[in-house]
Design an enzyme around this catalytic site. Structure first.
Site, short mmCIF file in Angstrom:
data_model
loop_
_atom_site.label_atom_id
_atom_site.label_comp_id
_atom_site.label_asym_id
_atom_site.label_seq_id
_atom_site.Cartn_x
_atom_site.Cartn_y
_atom_site.Cartn_z
N CYS A 247 0.77 -1.25 0.00
CA CYS A 247 0.00 0.00 0.00
C CYS A 247 0.80 1.29 0.00
O CYS A 247 0.29 2.33 -0.43
CB CYS A 247 -0.95 0.00 1.20
SG CYS A 247 -0.11 0.03 2.80
N LYS A 252 -2.86 5.11 -3.93
CA LYS A 252 -3.89 4.25 -4.53
C LYS A 252 -4.87 3.78 -3.45
O LYS A 252 -6.08 3.67 -3.71
CB LYS A 252 -3.25 3.05 -5.23
CG LYS A 252 -2.36 3.42 -6.41
CD LYS A 252 -1.79 2.18 -7.07
CE LYS A 252 -0.72 2.54 -8.09
NZ LYS A 252 0.50 3.09 -7.46
N CYS A 366 4.53 -0.32 -12.13
CA CYS A 366 5.00 0.88 -12.83
C CYS A 366 6.25 0.55 -13.65
O CYS A 366 7.19 1.33 -13.70
CB CYS A 366 5.25 2.02 -11.85
SG CYS A 366 6.48 1.66 -10.58
#
Length: 413
Positions: A247, A252, A366
């Protein structure tokens, strides 16, 4: 002032191999005098971003010479100013000599003066290089990375990716709909403009987003536009039970809370306590109330097997989609990807165990490396035939002028 500070940061980065943003933030916090953060940031990031080209141009003048760390950083930064900042050569040389003389003495200053004058006068051509080598030097991406992107995406797309990685990132933020609508924010602060791609994204035309009233009031949070697409990709229903397996720093996670309108519950895990504190601080500022944080290894969560309606696995990755924001990543050891791929596989396996029947998993990274993305999902589905791809998307850096991102929405049947 700014050049001395930039050289201090570059030397610290080179000595400790830390992340550039950490070195910059530390230097900015301890610096008491007035200075231009924009110029310091441009010098530091630009020097590392274009390092292969800078070294290529300096090589004939420094070949065979032993150069100490500080002088090496001065040469690289000065070459960056010469090639990319449209400054007069005499001003670059004079400032470099002044700083080196002050820090290292007359002999070192004389050495730097001679190297720079010779290098500036004799610009080195790229014409004799092979196509892939030229692209590597021209865009300052290691040759292995260039070859990998060409193999996975083709030469033309690879070329566009690499050039996009050297552009200045946009100042992106996500509107926190728990506190304000995008329309209301645009009315309150005209320095924000709406994106035409993401319904939650705005771009800031002021100074630093974190220093704006909108940020302090929790109306926005800093988040790249591509990253904002992930929350909408998962799109959890209100009242559902959600797990965020990796997290930190919470951008997000808090987006999921906004999408759920603070209903239901989100369990958010990270391996490190100090990162969990960042998530909690972020959540408090944004008014998130349906979040429970946990310090723990998400490859080893077993207490909630088959209980989650939605799972977000924004996995650890090589980061090859965020090279515009973190240029130092391009020089990392490529062998580290093997360990990351194994970790991603373990996380996906546990996500499968924790997801309820008919539940949804979004796997995102990513990076643009297909071995971590499409190939990883392909292997996962082969091991679990009851998992089905609902949607899969790769955002390349040049498409939205954003980070490169991969996301895949899967359902467990």
């Amino acid at each position: 002032m700014e050049r001395e500070l930039a050289l201090m940061i570059l030397s610290d980065y080179e000595r400790n191999q830390t992340f550039l943003n950490i070195a910059l933030n530390h230097a900015f916090q301890v610096q008491k005098k007035d200075f231009s953060k924009e110029l310091v940031t441009a010098l530091v990031y630009g020097t590392i971003q274009h390092r292969l080209m800078l070294e290529y141009q300096l090589e004939p003048s420094v070949k065979g010479k032993r150069i100490k760390l500080f002088e090496r950083m001065v040469l690289l930064m000065s070459m960056y100013e010469h090639l990319y900042m449209n400054m007069p050569d005499y001003a670059i040389v004079n400032e470099a000599v002044r700083i080196v003389k002050k820090k290292r003495g007359r002999q070192a200053a004389s050495f730097v003066n001679a190297i720079l004058r010779n290098s500036f006068e004799h610009k080195r051509s790229l014409d004799d290089l092979k196509k892939e080598e030229r692209l590597s030097i021209e865009t300052s991406h290691p040759l292995w990375m260039v070859k990998m992107f060409i193999k996975q995406y083709g030469f033309k797309t690879c070329e566009k990716i690499l050039h996009a990685n050297n552009e200045v990132p946009l100042k992106s933020a996500r509107v926190n709909t728990l506190k304000i609508s995008r329309e209301a924010l645009l009315e309150k602060d005209h320095r924000f403009i709406a994106s035409s791609h993401s319904e939650d994204c705005v771009f800031y035309q002021g100074g630093t987003i974190a220093e704006s009233e909108a940020f302090k009031n929790g109306w926005v949070t800093i988040q790249d536009e591509s990253s904002q697409l992930v929350g909408r990709f998962l799109s959890p229903d209100k009242g559902s039970r959600v797990l965020d397996m990796c997290c930190a720093p919470g951008s997000k996670t808090t987006h999921l809370s906004a999408i759920m309108d603070n209903t239901g519950s989100i369990d958010a895990y990270d391996l490190y306590a100090h990162k969990i504190h960042l998530v909690e601080d972020n959540a408090k500022r944004l008014g998130v109330t349906n979040l429970t944080t946990h310090v723990g290894d998400s490859t080893d969560i077993h207490c909630f097997e088959g209980e989650y309606d939605y799972i977000l696995l924004d996995g650890p990755c090589s980061g090859l989609g965020v090279l515009a924001r973190k240029p130092e990543i391009r020089y990392h050891d490529s062998n580290a990807m093997d360990e990351i791929i194994l970790l991603q596989k373990k996380l996906l396996e546990n996500a499968y165990t924790l997801c309820k029947n008919k539940g949804i998993i979004v796997y995102s990274t990513c990076t643009l490396n297909k071995k971590e993305n499409e190939k990883q999902v392909e292997a996962f589905i082969k091991a679990h035939p009851d998992m089905h791809i609902l949607e899969e998307r790769t955002v390349l850096p040049y498409e939205l002028h954003s980070d490169g991102f991969y996301m895949c929405r899967l359902r467990k049947d």
